[in-house]
Design a protein around this motif. Structure first.
Motif, short mmCIF file in Angstrom:
data_model
loop_
_atom_site.label_atom_id
_atom_site.label_comp_id
_atom_site.label_asym_id
_atom_site.label_seq_id
_atom_site.Cartn_x
_atom_site.Cartn_y
_atom_site.Cartn_z
N UNK A 1 0.80 -1.16 -0.26
CA UNK A 1 0.07 -0.30 0.01
C UNK A 1 0.78 1.32 -0.09
N UNK A 2 0.71 2.06 -0.95
CA UNK A 2 1.56 3.39 -1.09
C UNK A 2 0.56 4.65 -0.98
N UNK A 3 0.65 5.35 0.05
CA UNK A 3 -0.12 6.62 0.08
C UNK A 3 0.66 7.88 -0.58
N UNK A 4 0.07 8.43 -1.48
CA UNK A 4 0.49 9.60 -1.93
C UNK A 4 -0.01 10.83 -1.11
N UNK B 1 -1.11 13.94 -9.14
CA UNK B 1 -0.32 13.86 -10.37
C UNK B 1 0.63 12.49 -10.19
N UNK B 2 1.21 12.56 -9.03
CA UNK B 2 2.00 11.56 -8.57
C UNK B 2 1.14 9.98 -8.35
N UNK B 3 0.10 10.09 -7.66
CA UNK B 3 -0.93 8.77 -7.49
C UNK B 3 -1.07 8.59 -9.11
N UNK B 4 -1.58 9.21 -9.92
CA UNK B 4 -2.10 8.84 -11.35
C UNK B 4 -1.16 8.26 -12.17
N UNK B 5 -0.05 8.90 -12.28
CA UNK B 5 1.28 8.49 -13.10
C UNK B 5 1.84 7.26 -12.36
N UNK B 6 2.09 7.21 -11.22
CA UNK B 6 2.65 5.74 -10.45
C UNK B 6 1.65 4.78 -10.71
N UNK B 7 0.17 5.01 -10.59
CA UNK B 7 -0.65 4.10 -10.70
C UNK B 7 -0.55 3.31 -12.08
N UNK C 1 -5.21 17.18 -16.96
CA UNK C 1 -6.71 17.47 -16.91
C UNK C 1 -7.37 17.63 -18.10
N UNK C 2 -6.54 18.24 -19.09
CA UNK C 2 -7.18 18.50 -20.51
C UNK C 2 -7.51 17.12 -21.10
N UNK C 3 -6.61 16.64 -21.02
CA UNK C 3 -6.48 15.05 -21.75
C UNK C 3 -6.95 13.76 -21.12
N UNK C 4 -7.16 14.15 -19.64
CA UNK C 4 -7.83 13.10 -18.90
C UNK C 4 -7.05 11.69 -19.07
N UNK C 5 -5.75 11.91 -18.70
CA UNK C 5 -5.05 10.85 -19.01
C UNK C 5 -3.73 11.10 -18.09
N UNK C 6 -2.81 10.02 -17.80
CA UNK C 6 -1.52 10.06 -17.44
C UNK C 6 -0.74 10.80 -18.43
N UNK C 7 0.38 11.30 -17.98
CA UNK C 7 1.57 11.94 -19.18
C UNK C 7 1.84 11.12 -20.16
N UNK C 8 2.15 9.96 -20.02
CA UNK C 8 2.55 8.99 -20.69
C UNK C 8 1.61 8.64 -22.16
N UNK C 9 0.37 8.94 -21.83
CA UNK C 9 -0.33 8.57 -22.95
C UNK C 9 -0.35 9.71 -24.11
N UNK C 10 -0.15 10.94 -23.51
CA UNK C 10 -0.29 12.00 -24.47
C UNK C 10 1.06 12.68 -24.91
N UNK C 11 1.83 12.52 -24.07
CA UNK C 11 3.19 13.37 -24.06
C UNK C 11 4.49 12.11 -23.38
N UNK C 12 4.70 11.01 -24.20
CA UNK C 12 5.52 10.11 -23.84
C UNK C 12 6.99 10.43 -23.91
N UNK D 1 11.06 7.36 -13.91
CA UNK D 1 12.35 7.32 -12.97
C UNK D 1 11.63 7.07 -11.83
N UNK D 2 10.73 7.69 -11.37
CA UNK D 2 10.17 7.77 -9.90
C UNK D 2 9.52 6.38 -9.62
N UNK D 3 9.05 5.88 -10.59
CA UNK D 3 8.32 4.39 -10.41
C UNK D 3 9.43 3.43 -10.35
N UNK D 4 10.28 3.71 -11.12
CA UNK D 4 11.37 2.78 -11.05
C UNK D 4 12.13 2.63 -9.87
N UNK D 5 12.36 4.12 -9.15
CA UNK D 5 13.23 3.96 -7.87
C UNK D 5 12.14 3.66 -6.71
N UNK D 6 10.98 3.98 -6.82
CA UNK D 6 10.05 3.55 -5.65
C UNK D 6 9.87 2.09 -5.81
N UNK D 7 9.88 1.10 -7.01
CA UNK D 7 9.66 -0.01 -6.82
C UNK D 7 10.73 -0.86 -6.76
#
Length: 247
Positions: A3-6, A17-23, A216-227, A237-243
């Motif tokens: 369990x990770x709490x942002x 933004x962190x919770x959404x992109x990490x999930x 908010x405009x794209x209603x999506x994580x950053x990777x989906x519209x600005x990879x 990188x944050x996900x890699x370091x945390x995991x």
């Protein structure tokens, strides 16, 4: 199941933004992931295009695992489910105040998901109270975004003090710098000072970026519209370091 709490006591620091992109990246890596939006504003639910129930149900949230299961909704992404927030969640502290063993309620409820999910991510409201204490106990990791400014530094110090005063496990707190603007001397000085004082900061920093604002405009994580952007690379990188270090 982990369990990770942002979490942050301060709003506007990039917590959601962190919770959404990490999930998103957790699910993309193959982990069966559940994002629970505890913030009554429902921003992470909005980013994943998931609408909350039309009925109030906050008073049943901490009753049992079965109360939450019926509100799980699938996202547009494989391995990622959402429990969307409801405006009635704003009453969580008042509801917990009337419950016995309130600090352990969230932990007890989340145990029901351990057979179905590898990871639960909590998007937490910017407050300190009964809900926050329940979050601290239920979480294996409290991931704290910190803007490198004097006020955010003070807020982080208050969180550390709260953990110490209430004998919570300090090792659960894992901070990282968010909305960083390296051209600002204050940001550079604050980062240098805090890294020297606290040895627990992650190496990854999240830049201030219009691409993150466009979630908010794209209603999506950053990777989906600005990879290919710096912001997306930072979240990867944050996900890699945390995991690698904490899961």
């Amino acid at each position: 199941m982990k369990v990770i709490a942002c979490y942050s006591m301060k709003g506007g620091v990039g917590k959601t933004a962190t919770a959404v992109n990490l999930a998103y990246f957790a699910a993309k890596s193959g982990l069966k992931t559940l994002l629970i939006d505890l913030d009554p504003q429902g921003a992470s639910s909005f980013y994943f295009r998931v609408k909350p129930s039309s009925k109030k149900w906050a008073e049943r949230f901490f009753n049992a695992y079965e109360s939450l299961v019926k509100h799980i909704k699938a996202s547009d992404y494989e391995n990622l489910d959402i429990i969307p927030a409801h405006l009635s969640f704003r009453n969580f502290d008042a509801l917990l105040a009337d419950l016995k063993n309130r600090k352990n309620r969230l932990k007890r409820v989340l145990k029901g998901f351990k057979q179905e999910y590898d990871l639960v991510i909590l998007d937490c409201p910017p407050s300190i109270g009964y809900l926050s204490e329940s979050i601290f106990i239920a979480s294996d990791l409290v991931l704290v975004p910190v803007i490198p400014t004097t006020l955010s530094e003070r807020t982080f110090e208050q969180l550390i003090t709260f953990f110490e005063d209430n004998i919570y496990q300090l090792k659960k707190i894992v901070p990282f710098f968010s909305m960083v603007q390296w051209q600002k001397s204050l940001h550079k000085a604050t980062i240098e000072s805090m890294v020297a004082r606290y040895k627990v900061f992650l190496n990854t920093t999240i830049p201030y970026s219009s691409d993150i604002e466009k979630m908010g405009e794209h209603k999506a994580p950053v990777d989906v519209f600005a990879s290919s952007t710096q912001a997306n690379a930072a979240y990867m990188k944050l996900w890699t370091e945390v995991s690698e270090a904490h899961l």
